[in-house]
Scaffold this motif. Structure first.
Motif, PDB file in Angstrom:
ATOM      1  N   ASP A  67      -3.891 -15.457 -16.561  1.00  0.00           N
ATOM      2  CA  ASP A  67      -4.732 -14.499 -17.283  1.00  0.00           C
ATOM      3  C   ASP A  67      -4.946 -13.253 -16.419  1.00  0.00           C
ATOM      4  O   ASP A  67      -6.050 -13.011 -15.918  1.00  0.00           O
ATOM      5  CB  ASP A  67      -6.070 -15.151 -17.637  1.00  0.00           C
ATOM      6  N   PRO A  68      -3.891 -12.437 -16.220  1.00  0.00           N
ATOM      7  CA  PRO A  68      -4.017 -11.263 -15.348  1.00  0.00           C
ATOM      8  C   PRO A  68      -5.100 -10.278 -15.791  1.00  0.00           C
ATOM      9  O   PRO A  68      -5.737  -9.648 -14.946  1.00  0.00           O
ATOM     10  CB  PRO A  68      -2.625 -10.618 -15.424  1.00  0.00           C
ATOM     11  N   ALA A  69      -5.319 -10.166 -17.095  1.00  0.00           N
ATOM     12  CA  ALA A  69      -6.353  -9.233 -17.568  1.00  0.00           C
ATOM     13  C   ALA A  69      -7.732  -9.654 -17.079  1.00  0.00           C
ATOM     14  O   ALA A  69      -8.537  -8.820 -16.635  1.00  0.00           O
ATOM     15  CB  ALA A  69      -6.323  -9.168 -19.091  1.00  0.00           C
ATOM     16  N   ALA A  70      -8.003 -10.955 -17.124  1.00  0.00           N
ATOM     17  CA  ALA A  70      -9.288 -11.453 -16.620  1.00  0.00           C
ATOM     18  C   ALA A  70      -9.380 -11.270 -15.117  1.00  0.00           C
ATOM     19  O   ALA A  70     -10.454 -10.992 -14.573  1.00  0.00           O
ATOM     20  CB  ALA A  70      -9.455 -12.926 -16.992  1.00  0.00           C
ATOM     21  N   ALA A  71      -8.248 -11.428 -14.429  1.00  0.00           N
ATOM     22  CA  ALA A  71      -8.229 -11.260 -12.979  1.00  0.00           C
ATOM     23  C   ALA A  71      -8.629  -9.842 -12.594  1.00  0.00           C
ATOM     24  O   ALA A  71      -9.487  -9.638 -11.723  1.00  0.00           O
ATOM     25  CB  ALA A  71      -6.838 -11.592 -12.436  1.00  0.00           C
ATOM     26  N   ILE A  72      -8.040  -8.861 -13.255  1.00  0.00           N
ATOM     27  CA  ILE A  72      -8.336  -7.468 -12.913  1.00  0.00           C
ATOM     28  C   ILE A  72      -9.745  -7.083 -13.367  1.00  0.00           C
ATOM     29  O   ILE A  72     -10.434  -6.301 -12.715  1.00  0.00           O
ATOM     30  CB  ILE A  72      -7.280  -6.530 -13.521  1.00  0.00           C
ATOM     31  N   ALA A  73     -10.211  -7.662 -14.469  1.00  0.00           N
ATOM     32  CA  ALA A  73     -11.590  -7.419 -14.899  1.00  0.00           C
ATOM     33  C   ALA A  73     -12.572  -7.933 -13.854  1.00  0.00           C
ATOM     34  O   ALA A  73     -13.609  -7.310 -13.597  1.00  0.00           O
ATOM     35  CB  ALA A  73     -11.838  -8.091 -16.247  1.00  0.00           C
ATOM     36  N   ILE A 103      -7.441   0.048 -13.431  1.00  0.00           N
ATOM     37  CA  ILE A 103      -6.947  -1.202 -14.012  1.00  0.00           C
ATOM     38  C   ILE A 103      -5.424  -1.254 -14.082  1.00  0.00           C
ATOM     39  O   ILE A 103      -4.816  -2.235 -13.623  1.00  0.00           O
ATOM     40  CB  ILE A 103      -7.592  -1.457 -15.387  1.00  0.00           C
ATOM     41  N   PRO A 104      -4.746  -0.238 -14.624  1.00  0.00           N
ATOM     42  CA  PRO A 104      -3.274  -0.309 -14.641  1.00  0.00           C
ATOM     43  C   PRO A 104      -2.674  -0.403 -13.243  1.00  0.00           C
ATOM     44  O   PRO A 104      -1.725  -1.156 -13.007  1.00  0.00           O
ATOM     45  CB  PRO A 104      -2.867   0.982 -15.350  1.00  0.00           C
ATOM     46  N   LEU A 105      -3.228   0.378 -12.290  1.00  0.00           N
ATOM     47  CA  LEU A 105      -2.709   0.364 -10.930  1.00  0.00           C
ATOM     48  C   LEU A 105      -2.905  -1.001 -10.281  1.00  0.00           C
ATOM     49  O   LEU A 105      -1.985  -1.565  -9.669  1.00  0.00           O
ATOM     50  CB  LEU A 105      -3.391   1.439 -10.084  1.00  0.00           C
ATOM     51  N   ARG A 111       0.907  -7.678  -9.466  1.00  0.00           N
ATOM     52  CA  ARG A 111       2.240  -8.199  -9.792  1.00  0.00           C
ATOM     53  C   ARG A 111       3.207  -7.969  -8.622  1.00  0.00           C
ATOM     54  O   ARG A 111       4.018  -8.843  -8.293  1.00  0.00           O
ATOM     55  CB  ARG A 111       2.775  -7.523 -11.059  1.00  0.00           C
ATOM     56  N   PHE A 112       3.114  -6.810  -8.019  1.00  0.00           N
ATOM     57  CA  PHE A 112       3.970  -6.470  -6.878  1.00  0.00           C
ATOM     58  C   PHE A 112       3.763  -7.460  -5.741  1.00  0.00           C
ATOM     59  O   PHE A 112       4.720  -8.007  -5.174  1.00  0.00           O
ATOM     60  CB  PHE A 112       3.648  -5.040  -6.435  1.00  0.00           C
ATOM     61  N   GLY A 140       0.819  -1.200   0.000  1.00  0.00           N
ATOM     62  CA  GLY A 140       0.000   0.000   0.000  1.00  0.00           C
ATOM     63  C   GLY A 140       0.853   1.251   0.000  1.00  0.00           C
ATOM     64  O   GLY A 140       0.630   2.173  -0.790  1.00  0.00           O
ATOM     65  N   ALA A 141       1.858   1.280   0.878  1.00  0.00           N
ATOM     66  CA  ALA A 141       2.672   2.478   1.032  1.00  0.00           C
ATOM     67  C   ALA A 141       3.418   2.835  -0.252  1.00  0.00           C
ATOM     68  O   ALA A 141       3.503   4.012  -0.622  1.00  0.00           O
ATOM     69  CB  ALA A 141       3.662   2.275   2.178  1.00  0.00           C
ATOM     70  N   PHE A 142       3.948   1.835  -0.931  1.00  0.00           N
ATOM     71  CA  PHE A 142       4.716   2.093  -2.149  1.00  0.00           C
ATOM     72  C   PHE A 142       3.882   2.846  -3.178  1.00  0.00           C
ATOM     73  O   PHE A 142       4.299   3.867  -3.726  1.00  0.00           O
ATOM     74  CB  PHE A 142       5.222   0.771  -2.731  1.00  0.00           C
ATOM     75  N   PHE A 143       2.669   2.360  -3.424  1.00  0.00           N
ATOM     76  CA  PHE A 143       1.827   2.968  -4.453  1.00  0.00           C
ATOM     77  C   PHE A 143       1.229   4.293  -3.973  1.00  0.00           C
ATOM     78  O   PHE A 143       1.056   5.224  -4.767  1.00  0.00           O
ATOM     79  CB  PHE A 143       0.737   1.992  -4.881  1.00  0.00           C
TER      80      PHE A 143
END
Length: 339
Positions: free
Chosen positions: A248-254, A265-267, A273-274, A185-188
């Motif tokens: 399938d990271p795109a499906a995960a974030i969707a 979405i990008p964040l 990934r972090f 959390g702190a990093f972002f």
């Protein structure tokens, strides 16, 4: 003839076996839906829970330590929370003990975070500094253990008690010299405030003498003993969802955005990934499979938590850090996260 037909039909219906109803469960997350929660969202969307005979409702949480309190109060059947908090809970409530049935995060995300220019290049440099954190923050609770491991007196710092959203802004503005927080959390948050990535310094507890586990799947010990196959099915579905998220990271974030429409979405992709890199796809998981709990390391965690919470009669690690609900190690090997 119609009467005989109706009687025969009714008899056949009475004689037919009852259709098993899915087991309804509530899963409490540690926070609002984020990328690292996608395993459970995909398990629901792609039928992994249904395959195990489970109907799972997923609800947000209010902190990894609070999950244990909410489970004990009956707010959910299963929670994604801090196994360290179980040490004190089980010592205080032996009749309502919790168990950890799946060690998801091999490492805690807790740490001390500071910025370049604050004169803090190593933990010992925190002496005389101001650290901002909420009272119940896990990093603050564990700070005495961290301090002892790094040759620093626990009372050598000044604590500034703040609400969670205020600590990164205070650090960024120079009103605090450091904070305790989850690095994820702190990093972002600091970067969003304008801090340069190269200026963010993170003393991860696992790297500085406090080698404790991170969040895990927790539930009442009585329920786990009464419904072991349900627990095993939940763990299998979680694993299936996690493998889907990695491939399938795109499906995960969707799937996250479907439950948290304001998710960036990008964040969230970068955050997932972090966290996967920091806490899930670790050397231990690569060698032993995710969920592996080393007995000596687990006992050391119990000792650290007992010191932090002043628990005189801590439970044994083997009493609640359980691996008997896991599938074989070969089934717990994870794929690399797809680009």
């Amino acid at each position: 003839m119609l009467r005989r037909s109706l009687i025969a039909t009714a008899g056949a219906l009475l004689a037919a076996p009852a259709i098993a109803q899915p087991r309804a469960l509530r899963l409490m997350l540690d926070w609002t839906p984020q990328g690292y929660h996608a395993a459970w969202f995909l398990a629901a969307e792609r039928g992994h829970f249904a395959k195990e005979g489970l109907n799972v409702t997923i609800q947000r949480g209010f902190g990894s330590g609070d999950v244990v309190t909410k489970l004990a109060a009956g707010a959910a059947e299963i929670g994604f929370g801090d196994p360290g908090a179980v040490v004190k809970h089980n010592a205080d409530n032996p009749g309502r003990a919790m168990v950890n049935v799946f060690q998801y995060f091999d490492r805690t995300l807790a740490g001390v975070i500071t910025l370049a220019g604050r004169g803090i290049a190593r933990p010992a440099d925190l002496r005389g500094k101001r650290i901002a954190a909420p009272v119940g923050d896990s990093g603050r609770v564990l700070f005495p253990v961290f301090a002892r491991a790094n040759g620093l007196a626990a009372d050598a710092v000044t604590w500034i008690t703040v609400a969670p959203p205020l600590r990164e802004p205070m650090l960024f503005r120079g009103e605090a010299d450091a904070i305790t927080a989850f690095v994820s959390g702190a990093f972002f948050n600091l970067r969003a405030l304008g801090a340069k990535e190269a200026d963010i310094r993170m003393f991860r507890f696992n790297d500085f003498g406090v080698d404790v586990f991170g969040n895990a799947l927790l539930l009442p010990a009585e329920m786990a003993a009464r419904e072991p196959e349900m627990v095993r099915g939940f763990v299998r579905a979680t694993l299936a969802g996690l493998k889907d998220a990695l491939t399938d990271p795109a499906a995960a974030i969707a799937a996250v955005q479907a439950r948290e429409p304001l998710a960036d979405i990008p964040l969230e992709t970068e955050r997932m990934r972090f966290i996967m890199r920091e806490a899930v796809l670790t050397p231990t998981a690569a060698a032993q499979g995710i969920g592996h709990v080393d007995p000596a390391r687990a006992s050391a965690m119990v000792a650290a938590m007992a010191e932090a919470f002043a628990v005189a009669n801590p439970p044994s690690a083997e009493s609640f850090m359980r691996m008997d609900y896991l599938p074989p190690a070969a089934e717990r090997m994870l794929p690399a996260m797809r680009a």
